[in-house]
Each structure stands twice: as C-alpha cells, then as structure tokens.
Design a protein around this motif. Sequence first.
Motif, PDB file in Angstrom:
ATOM      1  N   UNK A 266       0.856  -1.213   0.177  1.00 13.46           N
ATOM      2  CA  UNK A 266      -0.070  -0.081  -0.123  1.00 13.46           C
ATOM      3  C   UNK A 266       0.977   1.276   0.039  1.00 13.46           C
ATOM      4  N   UNK A 267       0.430   2.323  -0.568  1.00 16.85           N
ATOM      5  CA  UNK A 267       1.151   3.332  -0.706  1.00 16.85           C
ATOM      6  C   UNK A 267       0.139   4.832  -0.785  1.00 16.85           C
ATOM      7  N   UNK A 268       0.515   5.900  -0.554  1.00 14.57           N
ATOM      8  CA  UNK A 268      -0.052   7.247  -0.728  1.00 14.57           C
ATOM      9  C   UNK A 268       0.573   7.871  -1.946  1.00 14.57           C
ATOM     10  N   UNK A 269      -0.196   8.695  -2.414  1.00 15.36           N
ATOM     11  CA  UNK A 269      -0.093   9.707  -3.479  1.00 15.36           C
ATOM     12  C   UNK A 269      -0.336  11.009  -2.853  1.00 15.36           C
ATOM     13  N   UNK A 270       0.595  11.898  -2.548  1.00 11.81           N
ATOM     14  CA  UNK A 270       0.337  13.083  -2.155  1.00 11.81           C
ATOM     15  C   UNK A 270       1.221  14.443  -2.784  1.00 11.81           C
ATOM     16  N   UNK A 271       0.492  15.334  -3.410  1.00 12.12           N
ATOM     17  CA  UNK A 271       1.050  16.151  -4.214  1.00 12.12           C
ATOM     18  C   UNK A 271       1.816  15.753  -5.439  1.00 12.12           C
ATOM     19  N   UNK A 272       1.313  14.897  -6.019  1.00 16.13           N
ATOM     20  CA  UNK A 272       1.878  14.164  -7.099  1.00 16.13           C
ATOM     21  C   UNK A 272       2.920  13.429  -6.845  1.00 16.13           C
ATOM     22  N   UNK A 273       3.390  12.911  -5.403  1.00 15.38           N
ATOM     23  CA  UNK A 273       4.232  12.040  -5.199  1.00 15.38           C
ATOM     24  C   UNK A 273       3.920  11.118  -4.629  1.00 15.38           C
TER      25      UNK A 273
ATOM     26  N   UNK B 135       4.499   8.142  -2.153  1.00 17.25           N
ATOM     27  CA  UNK B 135       5.178   7.832  -0.968  1.00 17.25           C
ATOM     28  C   UNK B 135       5.674   6.333  -0.863  1.00 17.25           C
ATOM     29  N   UNK B 136       6.540   6.022  -0.007  1.00 14.80           N
ATOM     30  CA  UNK B 136       7.062   4.909   0.202  1.00 14.80           C
ATOM     31  C   UNK B 136       5.720   3.564   0.208  1.00 14.80           C
ATOM     32  N   UNK B 137       6.075   2.515  -0.289  1.00 16.32           N
ATOM     33  CA  UNK B 137       5.162   1.383   0.122  1.00 16.32           C
ATOM     34  C   UNK B 137       5.370   0.511   1.249  1.00 16.32           C
ATOM     35  N   UNK B 138       4.026   0.336   2.185  1.00 15.60           N
ATOM     36  CA  UNK B 138       4.295  -0.507   3.163  1.00 15.60           C
ATOM     37  C   UNK B 138       2.995  -1.530   3.255  1.00 15.60           C
ATOM     38  N   UNK B 139       3.105  -2.584   4.076  1.00 12.02           N
ATOM     39  CA  UNK B 139       2.037  -3.404   4.292  1.00 12.02           C
ATOM     40  C   UNK B 139       0.818  -3.086   4.675  1.00 12.02           C
ATOM     41  N   UNK B 140       0.598  -1.744   5.475  1.00 12.31           N
ATOM     42  CA  UNK B 140      -0.559  -1.193   5.587  1.00 12.31           C
ATOM     43  C   UNK B 140      -0.480   0.184   5.793  1.00 12.31           C
ATOM     44  N   UNK B 141      -1.311   0.938   5.130  1.00 13.57           N
ATOM     45  CA  UNK B 141      -1.498   2.448   5.207  1.00 13.57           C
ATOM     46  C   UNK B 141      -2.956   2.752   5.616  1.00 13.57           C
ATOM     47  N   UNK B 142      -3.059   3.720   6.686  1.00 11.33           N
ATOM     48  CA  UNK B 142      -4.469   3.928   7.027  1.00 11.33           C
ATOM     49  C   UNK B 142      -4.578   5.072   7.965  1.00 11.33           C
ATOM     50  N   UNK B 143      -5.865   5.582   8.296  1.00 10.91           N
ATOM     51  CA  UNK B 143      -5.988   6.668   9.163  1.00 10.91           C
ATOM     52  C   UNK B 143      -5.158   7.867   8.624  1.00 10.91           C
ATOM     53  N   UNK B 144      -5.660   8.171   7.368  1.00  9.48           N
ATOM     54  CA  UNK B 144      -5.145   9.151   6.860  1.00  9.48           C
ATOM     55  C   UNK B 144      -5.632  10.683   7.019  1.00  9.48           C
ATOM     56  N   UNK B 145      -5.007  11.668   7.626  1.00  3.80           N
ATOM     57  CA  UNK B 145      -5.465  12.946   7.713  1.00  3.80           C
ATOM     58  C   UNK B 145      -4.556  13.975   7.271  1.00  3.80           C
ATOM     59  N   UNK B 146      -5.139  15.164   7.028  1.00  2.00           N
ATOM     60  CA  UNK B 146      -4.708  16.318   6.042  1.00  2.00           C
ATOM     61  C   UNK B 146      -4.722  17.458   7.426  1.00  2.00           C
ATOM     62  N   UNK B 147      -3.751  18.283   7.301  1.00  2.00           N
ATOM     63  CA  UNK B 147      -3.565  19.509   8.061  1.00  2.00           C
ATOM     64  C   UNK B 147      -4.621  20.326   7.650  1.00  2.00           C
ATOM     65  N   UNK B 148      -4.902  21.407   8.525  1.00  2.00           N
ATOM     66  CA  UNK B 148      -6.014  22.237   8.214  1.00  2.00           C
ATOM     67  C   UNK B 148      -5.594  23.111   6.893  1.00  2.00           C
TER      68      UNK B 148
END
Length: 116
Positions: free
Chosen positions: A51-58, A60-73
């Motif tokens: 699993x991985x996240x794409x943030x600002x067109x980048x 991120x590193x791959x992991x076994x699990x990614x969750x509980x995503x939150x953005x700053x205000x």
Amino acid sequence: MGIVSSPNKRNVAILVKSKNKQFIILNGKKEKEYDWIDYDYGLVFSSDSKKFLVFNDKKEKEYDFVGDLKFSSDGNKVIYIAQEKNKYFVVLNGKESRRHNYPISAGEVIFSPDGR
C-alpha cells in the motif's frame, strides 16, 4: 466512486472504477491507473499487495498497511499510520516516526487546529 477534498477545499479527488482498473481524477486531471485503490482509508493505493499514498503528485514509500489518513487544516501536510514487518509507526509528509511493536490508534494521530 468516491469523492474526497482537502480541508481547505483546494484539492478534490474523485475515485473512478473502470473495468479492471481504478484511478483518481484530481482537480479535473486523470491520474495513473492502479489495480486497486482503498477508499476506506482515504485513497490509499495498492501495488502488488503493498500500500502507498500519493500526495502532491509524489508517490510515498510502499508499506504492508497504510491507514487513518489525515490532512492538516491548510492541506499542505498529511499524516497516516503505516505498518511494515509487524512494526507500526506514523508517517508525516514522508518522514517515519519511531517504530513500535503495537498498533497505533487512529485517535493518537491528529493535527492541531493551526495545522501543526
């Protein structure tokens, strides 16, 4: 299909499922297609069971699990919980915290109202 926006409403992502692929339309632009995108955890992408996240067109590193995503205000920072080889940690803008042997609760991962 799912829709998510950043807290400042500057970015809008739409999850689209088409045949055997899924992709995001981000601010009106079609992004790369993936085999699977997990909307339940805040648009988390999967590649060969990692699993991985794409943030600002980048990507991120791959992991076994990614969750509980939150953005700053202000929408400029992202924080989430990750797991790799039975170790749990927080990732803030691509930087990993210390790893733990126990799961991290979603309530432990928050931004202050000013985005810090």
